[in-house]
Design a protein around this motif. Structure first.
Motif, PDB file in Angstrom:
ATOM      1  N   ASP A 169       0.812  -1.214   0.000  1.00 35.49           N
ATOM      2  CA  ASP A 169       0.000   0.000   0.000  1.00 35.49           C
ATOM      3  C   ASP A 169       0.853   1.274   0.000  1.00 35.49           C
ATOM      4  O   ASP A 169       0.362   2.361   0.321  1.00 35.49           O
ATOM      5  N   HIS A 170       2.115   1.163  -0.389  1.00 35.23           N
ATOM      6  CA  HIS A 170       3.024   2.313  -0.298  1.00 35.23           C
ATOM      7  C   HIS A 170       2.493   3.533  -1.039  1.00 35.23           C
ATOM      8  O   HIS A 170       2.608   4.665  -0.540  1.00 35.23           O
ATOM      9  N   PHE A 171       1.940   3.358  -2.238  1.00 40.98           N
ATOM     10  CA  PHE A 171       1.473   4.487  -3.035  1.00 40.98           C
ATOM     11  C   PHE A 171      -0.019   4.758  -2.855  1.00 40.98           C
ATOM     12  O   PHE A 171      -0.573   5.635  -3.529  1.00 40.98           O
ATOM     13  N   ALA A 172      -0.681   4.044  -1.948  1.00 38.10           N
ATOM     14  CA  ALA A 172      -2.137   4.099  -1.853  1.00 38.10           C
ATOM     15  C   ALA A 172      -2.655   5.498  -1.528  1.00 38.10           C
ATOM     16  O   ALA A 172      -3.682   5.934  -2.077  1.00 38.10           O
ATOM     17  N   GLU A 173      -1.980   6.211  -0.644  1.00 42.87           N
ATOM     18  CA  GLU A 173      -2.490   7.516  -0.210  1.00 42.87           C
ATOM     19  C   GLU A 173      -2.651   8.469  -1.388  1.00 42.87           C
ATOM     20  O   GLU A 173      -3.608   9.264  -1.443  1.00 42.87           O
ATOM     21  N   ALA A 174      -1.743   8.404  -2.336  1.00 44.82           N
ATOM     22  CA  ALA A 174      -1.794   9.321  -3.482  1.00 44.82           C
ATOM     23  C   ALA A 174      -3.024   9.089  -4.358  1.00 44.82           C
ATOM     24  O   ALA A 174      -3.413   9.976  -5.130  1.00 44.82           O
ATOM     25  N   PHE A 175      -3.644   7.920  -4.245  1.00 44.89           N
ATOM     26  CA  PHE A 175      -4.801   7.572  -5.075  1.00 44.89           C
ATOM     27  C   PHE A 175      -6.121   7.646  -4.309  1.00 44.89           C
ATOM     28  O   PHE A 175      -7.181   7.451  -4.909  1.00 44.89           O
ATOM     29  N   GLU A 176      -6.073   7.918  -3.017  1.00 44.11           N
ATOM     30  CA  GLU A 176      -7.292   7.876  -2.209  1.00 44.11           C
ATOM     31  C   GLU A 176      -8.272   8.965  -2.629  1.00 44.11           C
ATOM     32  O   GLU A 176      -7.899  10.107  -2.847  1.00 44.11           O
ATOM     33  N   THR A 253      11.820   6.618  -8.082  1.00 40.39           N
ATOM     34  CA  THR A 253      12.841   5.586  -7.858  1.00 40.39           C
ATOM     35  C   THR A 253      14.195   5.971  -8.434  1.00 40.39           C
ATOM     36  O   THR A 253      15.074   5.118  -8.553  1.00 40.39           O
ATOM     37  N   GLN A 254      14.381   7.247  -8.763  1.00 40.28           N
ATOM     38  CA  GLN A 254      15.646   7.719  -9.317  1.00 40.28           C
ATOM     39  C   GLN A 254      16.123   6.872 -10.505  1.00 40.28           C
ATOM     40  O   GLN A 254      17.301   6.587 -10.672  1.00 40.28           O
ATOM     41  N   GLY A 255      15.145   6.445 -11.293  1.00 39.92           N
ATOM     42  CA  GLY A 255      15.477   5.741 -12.513  1.00 39.92           C
ATOM     43  C   GLY A 255      15.632   4.241 -12.381  1.00 39.92           C
ATOM     44  O   GLY A 255      15.982   3.580 -13.367  1.00 39.92           O
ATOM     45  N   TYR A 256      15.347   3.682 -11.185  1.00 41.22           N
ATOM     46  CA  TYR A 256      15.376   2.214 -11.113  1.00 41.22           C
ATOM     47  C   TYR A 256      14.253   1.648 -11.982  1.00 41.22           C
ATOM     48  O   TYR A 256      14.453   0.684 -12.726  1.00 41.22           O
ATOM     49  N   LEU A 257      13.068   2.246 -11.879  1.00 44.97           N
ATOM     50  CA  LEU A 257      11.977   1.901 -12.775  1.00 44.97           C
ATOM     51  C   LEU A 257      12.011   2.854 -13.967  1.00 44.97           C
ATOM     52  O   LEU A 257      12.350   4.028 -13.831  1.00 44.97           O
ATOM     53  N   VAL A 287       1.742  14.658  -4.691  1.00 41.92           N
ATOM     54  CA  VAL A 287       3.174  14.881  -4.889  1.00 41.92           C
ATOM     55  C   VAL A 287       3.881  13.639  -4.367  1.00 41.92           C
ATOM     56  O   VAL A 287       3.672  13.231  -3.228  1.00 41.92           O
ATOM     57  N   ILE A 288       4.689  13.028  -5.198  1.00 38.35           N
ATOM     58  CA  ILE A 288       5.269  11.730  -4.873  1.00 38.35           C
ATOM     59  C   ILE A 288       6.672  11.914  -4.303  1.00 38.35           C
ATOM     60  O   ILE A 288       7.565  12.454  -4.965  1.00 38.35           O
ATOM     61  N   ASP A 289       6.840  11.466  -3.071  1.00 38.91           N
ATOM     62  CA  ASP A 289       8.148  11.552  -2.423  1.00 38.91           C
ATOM     63  C   ASP A 289       9.092  10.488  -2.982  1.00 38.91           C
ATOM     64  O   ASP A 289       8.645   9.425  -3.441  1.00 38.91           O
ATOM     65  N   PRO A 290      10.384  10.735  -2.927  1.00 34.86           N
ATOM     66  CA  PRO A 290      11.348   9.718  -3.370  1.00 34.86           C
ATOM     67  C   PRO A 290      11.207   8.436  -2.554  1.00 34.86           C
ATOM     68  O   PRO A 290      10.950   8.470  -1.352  1.00 34.86           O
ATOM     69  N   VAL A 291      11.371   7.322  -3.227  1.00 35.04           N
ATOM     70  CA  VAL A 291      11.339   6.007  -2.581  1.00 35.04           C
ATOM     71  C   VAL A 291      12.729   5.693  -2.033  1.00 35.04           C
ATOM     72  O   VAL A 291      13.738   5.906  -2.717  1.00 35.04           O
TER      73      VAL A 291
END
Length: 345
Positions: A169-176, A253-257, A287-291
């Motif tokens: 659920d790491h990215f879940a808040e951004a979609f709520e 992900t600084q370019g990992y993905l 706004v997506i924080d760095p992973v």
């Protein structure tokens, strides 16, 4: 199938979870490899009901077979929210027109007239334009497809989180609450838009999170993985979804993905190509924080493959508004000249 087409992996969503509800390690490995190495894969077993794929293609074809006057009743130049019908050659990629026409739609929400001046991205929220008189079933079929794609996008994003060794659920808040997904019905026509040449869609990366594309049998989609100069065709698999990741995940992900560059070659003259892309995207104010990647993955992060003329942004709303203003300059000039003049396009 030749070696080039085999380099686009195929994943089966039915294999994603074990009986206890957790993600299968083998599926996660395949997903991680595809997302890191290629940035594209094809997905089968995603839960479309019998006949659903045929229905969405059928209603898409019938929309583009309507008389032009009926389609122009939905002209996107009437919509300050970039919704509705775009005529052949009137969407711009890399400064050139694309050899396609399309119908853009998104969540059915009221337009906002009162929002902070430093958050102009709220203007992209608003009502869709549908051909309810000429083709009433289009609204229902399209929105049913969007509901399924929302579920698939949500599940894949959970799997991506696990692949990054994060909680699902790491990215879940951004979609709520109000995810700002977008979708299109697209018709490619070769040999008609002279300025487009063979450009169905010019080379670009998507600016959201997860793109789910249903393509017909004609083909033409090509991808260029990182650190490669070669274009790889994505050969059509009947009913499969072509999946790629967007700039928000590359930035996080600084370019990992990878938000992999891709393009579409226009079909030959006399051949029609239809696709239904769906963009699973967070709230406009997300706004997506760095992973924080585990060390083994962080070592493989490439950094962001930024284009100085089209920088990637961590704000989803800013990213999507930038994209719409560039792709639809006529709509921008008609409805948002202040944004054009301020250079936000």
């Amino acid at each position: 199938m030749d070696a080039r087409s085999e380099s686009i992996p195929v994943l089966d969503l039915r294999e994603a979870r074990a009986d206890d509800g957790s993600f299968n390690a083998a599926f996660i490995r395949k997903l991680r490899d595809a997302a890191h190495e290629v940035g594209f894969f094809q997905l089968i077993g995603y839960g479309a009901a019998q006949g659903m794929v045929d229905d969405v293609f059928d209603v898409t074809r019938r929309f583009f077979e309507l008389p032009l006057d009926d389609r122009l009743k939905l002209d996107n130049r009437k919509s300050p929210h970039f919704r509705g019908y775009t005529r052949l050659g009137h969407e711009i990629t890399k400064g050139r027109p694309d050899a396609r026409e399309q119908l853009d739609f998104g969540p059915e929400r009221p337009a906002l007239s009162d929002y902070p001046a430093d958050q102009p991205y709220w203007l992209v929220q608003g009502p869709n334009l549908w051909p309810d008189e000429a083709l009433p079933e289009l609204r229902q079929v399209s929105m049913e497809w969007a509901r399924l794609m929302s579920d698939v996008g949500d599940e894949l994003l959970k799997a991506v989180s696990v692949a990054l060794e994060l909680p699902e659920d790491h990215f879940a808040e951004a979609f709520e609450g109000t995810p700002a997904w977008m979708a299109k019905l697209v018709h490619y026509v070769g040999g008609v838009v002279e300025e487009a040449g063979n450009q169905g869609v010019g080379a670009h990366a998507d600016y959201g999170f997860v793109t789910l594309l249903l393509q017909d049998h004609v083909g033409g989609l090509e991808v260029r993985p990182a650190e490669s100069d070669d274009w790889i065709p994505v050969e059509p698999i009947p009913g499969a979804l072509v999946v790629n990741l967007g700039e928000m995940l590359e930035v996080a992900t600084q370019g990992y993905l990878l938000a992999t560059i891709h393009r579409v070659q226009a079909p030959p003259p006399g051949i029609d190509r239809y696709t239904i892309p769906f963009f699973w995207s967070p709230r406009l104010d997300a706004v997506i924080d760095p992973v924080i990647l585990p060390p083994a993955l962080a070592e493989q992060a490439r950094g962001i493959s930024d284009d100085p003329d089209n920088p990637m942004l961590a704000s989803y709303g800013a990213n999507v508004l930038k994209g719409w203003l560039r792709a639809h300059p006529e709509v921008a000039r008609i409805h948002h000249p202040h944004l054009v003049e301020s250079g936000q396009e």
